[in-house]
Design a protein around this motif. Sequence first.
Motif, PDB file in Angstrom:
ATOM      1  N   PRO A   1       0.646  -1.016   0.054  1.00  0.00           N
ATOM      2  CA  PRO A   1       0.113  -0.160   0.170  1.00  0.00           C
ATOM      3  C   PRO A   1       0.923   1.218  -0.027  1.00  0.00           C
ATOM      4  O   PRO A   1       1.720   1.267   0.661  1.00  0.00           O
TER       5      PRO A   1
ATOM      6  N   ILE B   1      -1.683   4.140   4.407  1.00  0.00           N
ATOM      7  CA  ILE B   1      -2.436   3.505   5.380  1.00  0.00           C
ATOM      8  C   ILE B   1      -3.526   4.381   6.054  1.00  0.00           C
ATOM      9  O   ILE B   1      -2.799   5.655   6.613  1.00  0.00           O
ATOM     10  N   PRO B   2      -4.543   4.068   6.487  1.00  0.00           N
ATOM     11  CA  PRO B   2      -5.044   2.901   6.158  1.00  0.00           C
ATOM     12  C   PRO B   2      -5.687   3.016   4.430  1.00  0.00           C
ATOM     13  O   PRO B   2      -5.521   4.060   3.709  1.00  0.00           O
ATOM     14  N   ILE B   3      -5.996   1.759   3.977  1.00  0.00           N
ATOM     15  CA  ILE B   3      -5.976   1.591   2.448  1.00  0.00           C
ATOM     16  C   ILE B   3      -7.640   1.708   2.148  1.00  0.00           C
ATOM     17  O   ILE B   3      -8.544   1.138   2.773  1.00  0.00           O
TER      18      ILE B   3
ATOM     19  N   ASP C   1      -5.169  -6.377   9.454  1.00  0.00           N
ATOM     20  CA  ASP C   1      -6.524  -6.039   9.912  1.00  0.00           C
ATOM     21  C   ASP C   1      -7.386  -7.435  10.076  1.00  0.00           C
ATOM     22  O   ASP C   1      -7.604  -7.881   9.029  1.00  0.00           O
TER      23      ASP C   1
ATOM     24  N   SER D   1      -1.004  -3.467   6.738  1.00  0.00           N
ATOM     25  CA  SER D   1      -2.292  -3.602   6.101  1.00  0.00           C
ATOM     26  C   SER D   1      -3.227  -3.638   6.849  1.00  0.00           C
ATOM     27  O   SER D   1      -3.510  -4.572   7.843  1.00  0.00           O
ATOM     28  N   TYR D   2      -3.968  -2.337   6.873  1.00  0.00           N
ATOM     29  CA  TYR D   2      -5.352  -2.500   7.416  1.00  0.00           C
ATOM     30  C   TYR D   2      -6.269  -1.407   6.653  1.00  0.00           C
ATOM     31  O   TYR D   2      -5.829  -0.466   5.946  1.00  0.00           O
TER      32      TYR D   2
END
Length: 344
Positions: free
Chosen positions: A131, A134-136, A231, A298-299
């Motif tokens: 990504p 963040i967040p994605i 996540d 990753s979240y």
Amino acid sequence: MAVLITGGAGYIGSHTCVELLKAGYDIIVLDNYKNSHPESLNRVRQITGKDFKVYQCDLLDEKTIEKVFEKNNINAVIHFAGLKAVGESVQIPLKYYECNILGTVYLCNVMKKYNIKNLVFSSSATVYGVPESIPISEDSRIKAMSPYGRTKQMLEDILRDLYTSDQDWSIALLRYFNPIGAHESGLIGEAPSGIPNNLMPYITQVAIGNLEELTIFGNNYPTKDGTGVRDYIHVVDLAKGHLKALEKVSKSTGVEAYNLGTGKGYSVLEIVEAFEKASKIKIPYKITEPRKGDIAISYADPSKALKELGWIAEKGIEEMCMDSWRWQCKNPNGYTVNQEVLSK
């Protein structure tokens, strides 16, 4: 309303079957049992007290798929079926492209023939790759890093092209983050064959004594404790997201992607600690080299799903751990041994 669920005997599929039946839907399940077990569907019946049709067949068998549509008045499809292990996809990419892409194309061909154009598609957060921020969000760059992720990325493009060609289609692309947990009854849960690919079943199998220790891949990431952050979402929350997406595609046309996650990130060591607290069992682990392709953090940004679907994850990490442990305790070897016991 009758809903066809491909891959309905799988981990997420079986939990979605429960939620659909509870909500009053009629379901038809299609599964080849390569990544699942038929006993999970018996458990779905046990939980809900409801029966439903099941067909054992493969999506690559287009003629058999068509027979399912001939025999049933299907209104919509929730499509889970496919191969799903990132590491395995690197080893046998052609199998993943064949199964995931061709199987979906064949399914859509039959749906089109029978004028069924409401589809909820099981995509993945792996489409985002590394990504950029963040967040994605759903607007983030799409750049999958594995054959598995690329099959999901390609299928999203294929489904968008399908809508462009025929704007009667209504398609929801659900990008899952990391489902864990199990049904509160302990009757259905995640039952991988061999050494698990995912963190939580690996932890629970160490806790139950099936595996000696947990392997943690890397502890030098730029995170609070050096381990990867993900996540984690309760599988029942994820299942409920499919119901909300089904409601949406039944009322409108178009193609939309939705992140299904909590919007919170937990490291591997934080998950281990939370599980130890929930189970009162110490989890031995060893640190090894990071896996190729793994990312640090990753979240999700799940705000679009809340705004457009009215969906939000409700269950916390403690409940995820407790439900995972209850499932493992009741089913120390998954569905297979329990099926043998039930048949005696």
